[in-house]
Design a protein around this motif. Structure first.
Motif, PDB file in Angstrom:
ATOM      1  N   MET A   1       0.832  -1.701  -0.243  1.00  0.00           N
ATOM      2  CA  MET A   1       0.150   0.154  -0.322  1.00  0.00           C
ATOM      3  C   MET A   1       0.576   0.827  -0.066  1.00  0.00           C
ATOM      4  SD  MET A   1      -3.419   0.550   2.393  1.00  0.00           S
ATOM      5  CE  MET A   1      -2.742   1.077   4.318  1.00  0.00           C
ATOM      6  N   LYS A   2       0.695   2.104  -1.041  1.00  0.00           N
ATOM      7  CA  LYS A   2       1.570   3.425  -0.649  1.00  0.00           C
ATOM      8  C   LYS A   2       0.507   4.236  -0.224  1.00  0.00           C
ATOM      9  CE  LYS A   2       2.183   2.304  -5.914  1.00  0.00           C
ATOM     10  NZ  LYS A   2       2.299   3.065  -7.040  1.00  0.00           N
ATOM     11  N   TRP A   3       1.251   5.466   0.922  1.00  0.00           N
ATOM     12  CA  TRP A   3       1.516   6.161   1.523  1.00  0.00           C
ATOM     13  C   TRP A   3       2.083   7.791   1.297  1.00  0.00           C
ATOM     14  CZ3 TRP A   3      -0.481   4.498   7.494  1.00  0.00           C
ATOM     15  CH2 TRP A   3      -0.596   3.787   7.172  1.00  0.00           C
ATOM     16  N   GLY A   4       1.629   8.075   2.277  1.00  0.00           N
ATOM     17  CA  GLY A   4       1.299   9.876   1.944  1.00  0.00           C
ATOM     18  C   GLY A   4       1.845  10.940   3.525  1.00  0.00           C
ATOM     19  N   ILE A   5       2.640  11.179   3.964  1.00  0.00           N
ATOM     20  CA  ILE A   5       2.300  11.367   5.224  1.00  0.00           C
ATOM     21  C   ILE A   5       2.202  13.420   5.526  1.00  0.00           C
ATOM     22  CG2 ILE A   5       4.308  11.504   6.937  1.00  0.00           C
ATOM     23  CD1 ILE A   5       4.168   9.270   6.186  1.00  0.00           C
ATOM     24  N   LEU A   6       0.836  13.079   6.383  1.00  0.00           N
ATOM     25  CA  LEU A   6       0.742  15.283   6.167  1.00  0.00           C
ATOM     26  C   LEU A   6       0.902  15.614   7.826  1.00  0.00           C
ATOM     27  CD1 LEU A   6      -1.153  14.007   4.157  1.00  0.00           C
ATOM     28  CD2 LEU A   6      -2.693  15.218   5.829  1.00  0.00           C
ATOM     29  N   GLY A   7       2.416  16.278   7.256  1.00  0.00           N
ATOM     30  CA  GLY A   7       3.115  16.776   8.599  1.00  0.00           C
ATOM     31  C   GLY A   7       4.412  16.117   9.022  1.00  0.00           C
ATOM     32  N   ALA A   8       5.044  17.298   8.439  1.00  0.00           N
ATOM     33  CA  ALA A   8       6.782  16.210   9.299  1.00  0.00           C
ATOM     34  C   ALA A   8       7.544  16.249  10.446  1.00  0.00           C
ATOM     35  CB  ALA A   8       7.666  17.314   8.449  1.00  0.00           C
ATOM     36  N   SER A   9       6.252  15.713  11.024  1.00  0.00           N
ATOM     37  CA  SER A   9       6.752  16.189  13.155  1.00  0.00           C
ATOM     38  C   SER A   9       7.183  15.330  13.523  1.00  0.00           C
ATOM     39  CB  SER A   9       4.816  15.211  13.417  1.00  0.00           C
ATOM     40  OG  SER A   9       4.650  14.011  13.375  1.00  0.00           O
ATOM     41  N   GLY A  10       8.062  15.230  14.741  1.00  0.00           N
ATOM     42  CA  GLY A  10       8.364  14.750  14.990  1.00  0.00           C
ATOM     43  C   GLY A  10       8.155  13.000  15.336  1.00  0.00           C
ATOM     44  N   ILE A  11       7.445  13.060  15.267  1.00  0.00           N
ATOM     45  CA  ILE A  11       6.787  11.527  15.869  1.00  0.00           C
ATOM     46  C   ILE A  11       7.083  11.138  13.805  1.00  0.00           C
ATOM     47  CG2 ILE A  11       4.381  11.931  15.525  1.00  0.00           C
ATOM     48  CD1 ILE A  11       3.955  10.113  17.625  1.00  0.00           C
ATOM     49  N   ALA A  12       6.457  11.421  13.391  1.00  0.00           N
ATOM     50  CA  ALA A  12       7.052  11.244  11.843  1.00  0.00           C
ATOM     51  C   ALA A  12       7.360  10.609  11.913  1.00  0.00           C
ATOM     52  CB  ALA A  12       5.699  11.946  11.247  1.00  0.00           C
ATOM     53  N   GLU A  13       8.918  11.449  12.135  1.00  0.00           N
ATOM     54  CA  GLU A  13       9.865  11.462  11.646  1.00  0.00           C
ATOM     55  C   GLU A  13      10.906   9.908  12.606  1.00  0.00           C
ATOM     56  OE1 GLU A  13      14.579  14.087  11.377  1.00  0.00           O
ATOM     57  OE2 GLU A  13      12.889  15.046  11.869  1.00  0.00           O
ATOM     58  N   LYS A  14      10.498  10.540  13.656  1.00  0.00           N
ATOM     59  CA  LYS A  14      11.704   9.470  14.940  1.00  0.00           C
ATOM     60  C   LYS A  14      10.953   7.753  14.911  1.00  0.00           C
ATOM     61  CE  LYS A  14      12.483  13.478  17.326  1.00  0.00           C
ATOM     62  NZ  LYS A  14      12.403  13.517  18.899  1.00  0.00           N
ATOM     63  N   ALA A  15       9.198   8.220  14.931  1.00  0.00           N
ATOM     64  CA  ALA A  15       8.789   6.975  14.922  1.00  0.00           C
ATOM     65  C   ALA A  15       8.030   5.958  13.503  1.00  0.00           C
ATOM     66  CB  ALA A  15       7.597   6.884  16.412  1.00  0.00           C
ATOM     67  N   VAL A  16       6.912   6.565  13.338  1.00  0.00           N
ATOM     68  CA  VAL A  16       6.302   5.897  12.723  1.00  0.00           C
ATOM     69  C   VAL A  16       6.319   6.017  10.861  1.00  0.00           C
ATOM     70  CG1 VAL A  16       3.989   6.528  11.091  1.00  0.00           C
ATOM     71  CG2 VAL A  16       3.796   6.837  13.821  1.00  0.00           C
ATOM     72  N   VAL A  17       7.372   6.884  10.697  1.00  0.00           N
ATOM     73  CA  VAL A  17       7.676   6.216   9.468  1.00  0.00           C
ATOM     74  C   VAL A  17       8.465   5.460   8.982  1.00  0.00           C
ATOM     75  CG1 VAL A  17       9.423   7.503   7.216  1.00  0.00           C
ATOM     76  CG2 VAL A  17       7.315   9.243   8.224  1.00  0.00           C
ATOM     77  N   PRO A  18       9.612   6.362  10.218  1.00  0.00           N
ATOM     78  CA  PRO A  18      10.951   3.946  10.074  1.00  0.00           C
ATOM     79  C   PRO A  18      10.010   3.130  10.336  1.00  0.00           C
ATOM     80  CG  PRO A  18      11.488   6.197  11.431  1.00  0.00           C
ATOM     81  CD  PRO A  18      10.257   6.861  11.102  1.00  0.00           C
ATOM     82  N   ALA A  19       8.938   3.184  10.828  1.00  0.00           N
ATOM     83  CA  ALA A  19       8.005   2.109  11.313  1.00  0.00           C
ATOM     84  C   ALA A  19       7.288   1.229   9.851  1.00  0.00           C
ATOM     85  CB  ALA A  19       7.263   2.630  12.199  1.00  0.00           C
ATOM     86  N   LEU A  20       6.559   2.268   9.144  1.00  0.00           N
ATOM     87  CA  LEU A  20       6.409   2.342   7.663  1.00  0.00           C
ATOM     88  C   LEU A  20       7.574   1.452   6.785  1.00  0.00           C
ATOM     89  CD1 LEU A  20       4.442   5.129   6.825  1.00  0.00           C
ATOM     90  CD2 LEU A  20       3.264   2.822   7.453  1.00  0.00           C
ATOM     91  N   ILE A  21       8.539   2.518   7.080  1.00  0.00           N
ATOM     92  CA  ILE A  21       9.297   1.805   6.512  1.00  0.00           C
ATOM     93  C   ILE A  21       9.618   0.334   6.279  1.00  0.00           C
ATOM     94  CG2 ILE A  21      12.031   1.721   5.354  1.00  0.00           C
ATOM     95  CD1 ILE A  21      12.269   4.653   6.174  1.00  0.00           C
ATOM     96  N   ARG A  22       9.728  -0.495   7.558  1.00  0.00           N
ATOM     97  CA  ARG A  22      10.392  -1.708   8.054  1.00  0.00           C
ATOM     98  C   ARG A  22       9.220  -2.318   7.854  1.00  0.00           C
ATOM     99  NH1 ARG A  22      11.852   1.494  13.068  1.00  0.00           N
ATOM    100  NH2 ARG A  22      10.024   0.546  14.003  1.00  0.00           N
ATOM    101  N   ALA A  23       8.106  -1.950   7.821  1.00  0.00           N
ATOM    102  CA  ALA A  23       6.157  -3.010   7.319  1.00  0.00           C
ATOM    103  C   ALA A  23       6.366  -3.253   6.392  1.00  0.00           C
ATOM    104  CB  ALA A  23       4.920  -1.717   7.716  1.00  0.00           C
ATOM    105  N   GLU A  24       6.396  -4.958   5.958  1.00  0.00           N
ATOM    106  CA  GLU A  24       5.500  -5.349   5.001  1.00  0.00           C
ATOM    107  C   GLU A  24       4.150  -4.672   4.060  1.00  0.00           C
ATOM    108  OE1 GLU A  24       6.918  -8.509   4.186  1.00  0.00           O
ATOM    109  OE2 GLU A  24       7.492  -8.288   5.966  1.00  0.00           O
ATOM    110  N   ASN A  25       5.506  -4.981   2.862  1.00  0.00           N
ATOM    111  CA  ASN A  25       3.800  -4.445   1.901  1.00  0.00           C
ATOM    112  C   ASN A  25       3.298  -2.781   1.817  1.00  0.00           C
ATOM    113  OD1 ASN A  25       3.607  -6.988   1.028  1.00  0.00           O
ATOM    114  ND2 ASN A  25       1.887  -7.338   2.223  1.00  0.00           N
ATOM    115  N   THR A  26       4.249  -1.740   2.487  1.00  0.00           N
ATOM    116  CA  THR A  26       4.395  -0.745   2.253  1.00  0.00           C
ATOM    117  C   THR A  26       5.235   0.042   1.421  1.00  0.00           C
ATOM    118  OG1 THR A  26       3.004  -0.620   4.905  1.00  0.00           O
ATOM    119  CG2 THR A  26       3.906   1.392   4.150  1.00  0.00           C
ATOM    120  N   GLU A  27       4.646   0.879   0.562  1.00  0.00           N
ATOM    121  CA  GLU A  27       5.728   2.660   0.070  1.00  0.00           C
ATOM    122  C   GLU A  27       5.123   3.805   1.103  1.00  0.00           C
ATOM    123  OE1 GLU A  27       6.837   3.765  -3.967  1.00  0.00           O
ATOM    124  OE2 GLU A  27       5.791   1.277  -4.134  1.00  0.00           O
TER     125      GLU A  27
END
Length: 319
Positions: A1-27
């Protein structure tokens, strides 16, 4: 599934985006930021598309789902816009500032055939699921009391969005919501009585510490505390007629070396510990992906979203 990020926040940078990179079937396809951080954010995570306007990202046909990490008071607006553009939504907590707004958000997501999940990542950690299994097994007997607390020291003299009343500030919205959410989940019931007392900063007009007492429909009692004025702690304990189970790192199980639950037998006084590990942010994102790709229901999480906000609303009426 292809994702977009709304808001370049601290939690997005430190936690969620790295998790999306680790996740299965995610871009990760795109990021949008109005703060000017988008380009640097995109370069760090090798994201191809950068937008300075959230609407432009939502109109991008390559984006199928969005992670929304804008300030609390903007969650409703951008969730609705995402849904109307056919994007599935993972939205930071609290989903909204009141239950009526959350109900509207969920209905619009349903009307547009998109999935919605509020980002309480702690609930996907194996330790939380294990506690629910222990309760269900009867090992600690009938649950009578749940205590939950989440606090950390915050400099009240500095400008901080957590202290902005109009933007959903205060300890209840920031960390108290976790304790309330977990009590609702663990008790498998809804509140019959709700009481709250708070310390309210006179200048900022937000609660800096709050204690909430609940009596659930099934008779379980609960006490939840939140604070910006205490040392860091995030824990809950479930007490039954035969024993108890304690989670010492309940709401930040993403930190290294955490994931221990302590089970105590009240009759013998014996305790045992169980160590569980889990990539909570990755599991959270995969829950939404699986709801989309495998048709899994998120109704349980929607109920918790609404009930948590109803409790917070009632508490704020009293403080």
């Amino acid at each position: 599934m292809k994702w977009g990020i709304l808001g370049a926040s601290g939690i997005a940078e430190k936690a969620v985006v790295p998790a999306l990179i680790r996740a299965e079937n995610t871009e990760i396809t795109a990021v949008a930021s109005g703060s000017g951080k988008g380009k640097e954010f995109a370069e760090k995570f090798h994201i191809n598309k950068v937008y300075t306007d959230y609407t432009e990202l939502l109109k991008d046909p390559d984006v199928e789902a969005v992670y929304i990490s804008v300030p609390n008071h903007l969650h409703k607006k951008w969730t609705i816009e995402a849904a109307k553009n056919g994007k599935h939504v993972l939205c930071e907590k609290p989903a909204a500032l009141n239950a009526a707004d959350a109900e509207e958000m969920l209905q619009i997501c349903k009307d547009n055939n998109v999935q919605f999940l509020e980002a309480f990542m702690y609930q996907f950690h194996p330790q939380h699921l294990q506690v629910k299994d222990i309760i269900k097994s009867g090992e600690i007997g009938d649950v009578k009391l749940i205590k939950a607390g989440f606090s950390f020291p915050l400099d009240l003299g500095k400008s901080n969005i957590r202290l902005d009343k109009e933007k959903g500030g205060g300890s209840l919205f920031d960390v108290g919501c976790y304790g309330i959410h977990s009590v609702l989940d663990l008790s498998a019931s809804t509140p019959a009585e709700i009481k709250a007392v708070s310390v309210v900063n006179e200048e900022l007009q937000v609660d800096t510490s709050t204690v909430v007492s609940l009596k659930m429909e099934n008779g379980i009692l609960a006490q939840i505390d939140s604070s910006f004025e205490q040392q860091f702690r995030n824990e809950y304990i479930v007490i039954g007629t035969k024993g108890s189970v304690t989670v010492t790192d309940a709401y930040r199980p993403d930190k290294p070396g955490v994931g221990t639950i302590i089970i105590k037998d009240m009759e013998t006084g014996e305790t045992r510990t169980e160590k569980l590990e889990g990539d909570t942010y990755r599991l959270e994102t995969e829950a939404l992906t699986e709801a989309v790709t495998e048709g899994r229901s998120l109704e349980h999480y929607h109920r918790l979203t609404l009930e948590t906000l109803r409790v917070i609303e009632k508490c704020l009426e009293e403080i």
